[in-house]
Write a protein that holds these residues in place. Structure first.
Motif, PDB file in Angstrom:
ATOM      1  N   GLN A  32       0.817  -1.208   0.000  1.00  0.00           N
ATOM      2  CA  GLN A  32       0.000   0.000   0.000  1.00  0.00           C
ATOM      3  C   GLN A  32       0.853   1.262   0.000  1.00  0.00           C
ATOM      4  O   GLN A  32       1.963   1.271   0.541  1.00  0.00           O
ATOM      5  CB  GLN A  32      -0.922   0.008   1.226  1.00  0.00           C
ATOM      6  N   PRO A  33       0.352   2.350  -0.599  1.00  0.00           N
ATOM      7  CA  PRO A  33       1.078   3.625  -0.532  1.00  0.00           C
ATOM      8  C   PRO A  33       1.297   4.019   0.923  1.00  0.00           C
ATOM      9  O   PRO A  33       0.434   3.813   1.775  1.00  0.00           O
ATOM     10  CB  PRO A  33       0.120   4.604  -1.228  1.00  0.00           C
ATOM     11  N   ARG A  34       2.447   4.607   1.180  1.00  0.00           N
ATOM     12  CA  ARG A  34       2.757   4.977   2.557  1.00  0.00           C
ATOM     13  C   ARG A  34       1.876   6.140   3.024  1.00  0.00           C
ATOM     14  O   ARG A  34       1.563   7.043   2.249  1.00  0.00           O
ATOM     15  CB  ARG A  34       4.223   5.365   2.679  1.00  0.00           C
ATOM     16  N   PRO A  35       1.498   6.141   4.301  1.00  0.00           N
ATOM     17  CA  PRO A  35       0.702   7.253   4.832  1.00  0.00           C
ATOM     18  C   PRO A  35       1.563   8.493   5.033  1.00  0.00           C
ATOM     19  O   PRO A  35       2.798   8.433   4.911  1.00  0.00           O
ATOM     20  CB  PRO A  35       0.208   6.704   6.169  1.00  0.00           C
ATOM     21  N   ALA A  36       0.929   9.598   5.382  1.00  0.00           N
ATOM     22  CA  ALA A  36       1.663  10.850   5.598  1.00  0.00           C
ATOM     23  C   ALA A  36       2.679  10.718   6.720  1.00  0.00           C
ATOM     24  O   ALA A  36       3.718  11.396   6.715  1.00  0.00           O
ATOM     25  CB  ALA A  36       0.684  11.971   5.904  1.00  0.00           C
ATOM     26  N   SER A  37       2.395   9.826   7.673  1.00  0.00           N
ATOM     27  CA  SER A  37       3.332   9.610   8.783  1.00  0.00           C
ATOM     28  C   SER A  37       4.600   8.897   8.346  1.00  0.00           C
ATOM     29  O   SER A  37       5.571   8.827   9.103  1.00  0.00           O
ATOM     30  CB  SER A  37       2.645   8.811   9.884  1.00  0.00           C
ATOM     31  N   GLY A  38       4.596   8.316   7.154  1.00  0.00           N
ATOM     32  CA  GLY A  38       5.807   7.710   6.610  1.00  0.00           C
ATOM     33  C   GLY A  38       5.790   6.209   6.473  1.00  0.00           C
ATOM     34  O   GLY A  38       6.467   5.665   5.603  1.00  0.00           O
ATOM     35  N   LYS A  39       5.001   5.513   7.308  1.00  0.00           N
ATOM     36  CA  LYS A  39       4.988   4.054   7.208  1.00  0.00           C
ATOM     37  C   LYS A  39       3.831   3.485   8.010  1.00  0.00           C
ATOM     38  O   LYS A  39       3.239   4.165   8.859  1.00  0.00           O
ATOM     39  CB  LYS A  39       6.289   3.468   7.741  1.00  0.00           C
TER      40      LYS A  39
END
Length: 278
Positions: free
Chosen positions: A159-166
């Motif tokens: 999945q694409p990484r979230p804004a938090s980074g992982k």
């Protein structure tokens, strides 16, 4: 030793699973701003009593409630109380179980309280839930336990990484066998470990609770002074999804899903076993 169930025993587990599904429906509706987590526990107790079932959480290792209510950065095993009042924008993972004639059901879901949630929270829950279904789809004859772990981890990592980074796949807790007890062999990791083998082969009568827990940051957790409540080390919020699943001669059956998992698994190209109660 892995406990292998007969079709008749799986039918009893299906009964327990449907009680758990009823708990989920009732507590999901009750998880609104202003409700306390004790209010949710009271709702769950009534559902269990109305179905003539027993709680497998209450008193388990000294646990003082009927469900686990884990809010925001609490990963799992949150204890319901009057002081924890849900607020608009919270997320809560509710873990519930029931016993019917000595056979156990266990499942969890993440709910959104009120409105105004950040998009990454919706995505966190979606990723966690879909990773669970990927694991369920791997419950088929000829596979091994590690194939479930591989499917869960693989889905999250793609999945694409979230804004938090992982995304952090929680390492200290995982799925488990279920049947005459709530927690049985084998333990199911939600990731692939290089130090563990492939685990048992999946055969008809194999029953497993699949429950990924994923955070917006770390995979590391710690337990609070109550000896139950588990929080993320970095304070990032987390999601928890779980279903109990039986493997039969005719395929998997999601014991704690109202439709037995039929609709969701069809999307993944998997045909479910017939419901023994219909």
């Amino acid at each position: 030793m892995v406990e292998i169930k007969t079709p008749e025993q799986i039918a009893k587990m299906r009964e327990a699973g449907l009680v758990v599904a009823a708990i989920h429906e009732a507590t999901r509706a009750a998880a609104v701003p202003g409700a306390s987590t004790k209010d949710l526990d009271d709702v769950a107790r009534k559902v269990i009593a109305d179905h003539g079932a027993k709680s497998n959480f209450l008193g388990y290792g000294g646990f003082p409630a009927t469900i686990c209510t884990s809010v925001n950065d609490i990963v799992v095993h949150g204890i319901p109380d009057r002081e924890t009042v849900l607020r608009d924008g919270d997320i809560i993972s509710i873990d519930a179980g029931a016993i019917v004639d000595g056979w156990h059901g266990d499942a969890a879901f993440t709910a959104f309280v009120g409105t105004g949630h950040a998009p990454e929270l919706y995505e966190l829950s979606r990723v966690t839930e879909e990773s669970m279904w990927a694991g369920i789809a791997a419950v088929r004859k000829g596979n091994r336990l590690v194939d479930i772990s591989k499917a869960i981890e693989g889905y999250v990592r793609r999945q694409p990484r979230p804004a938090s980074g992982k995304y952090g796949i929680i390492e200290d807790y995982g799925g488990h066998g279920i049947g005459t007890q709530m927690h049985m062999d084998p333990h199911l990791l939600n990731y692939v470990s290089k130090t563990r083998g492939k685990g048992p082969r999946l055969v008809s009568g194999f029953c497993i609770a699949i429950e990924p827990m994923v955070s917006l940051g770390t995979a590391k957790t710690h337990v609070l002074a109550d000896d139950w409540t588990v929080k993320t080390d970095d304070g990032t919020w987390s999601s928890h999804w779980e279903h109990s699943v039986a493997l039969t001669d005719e395929g998997p059956l999601v014991l704690t899903a109202v439709d037995g998992g039929k609709a969701k698994l069809a999307e993944l190209g998997v045909e479910t076993a017939p419901d023994p109660l219909t």
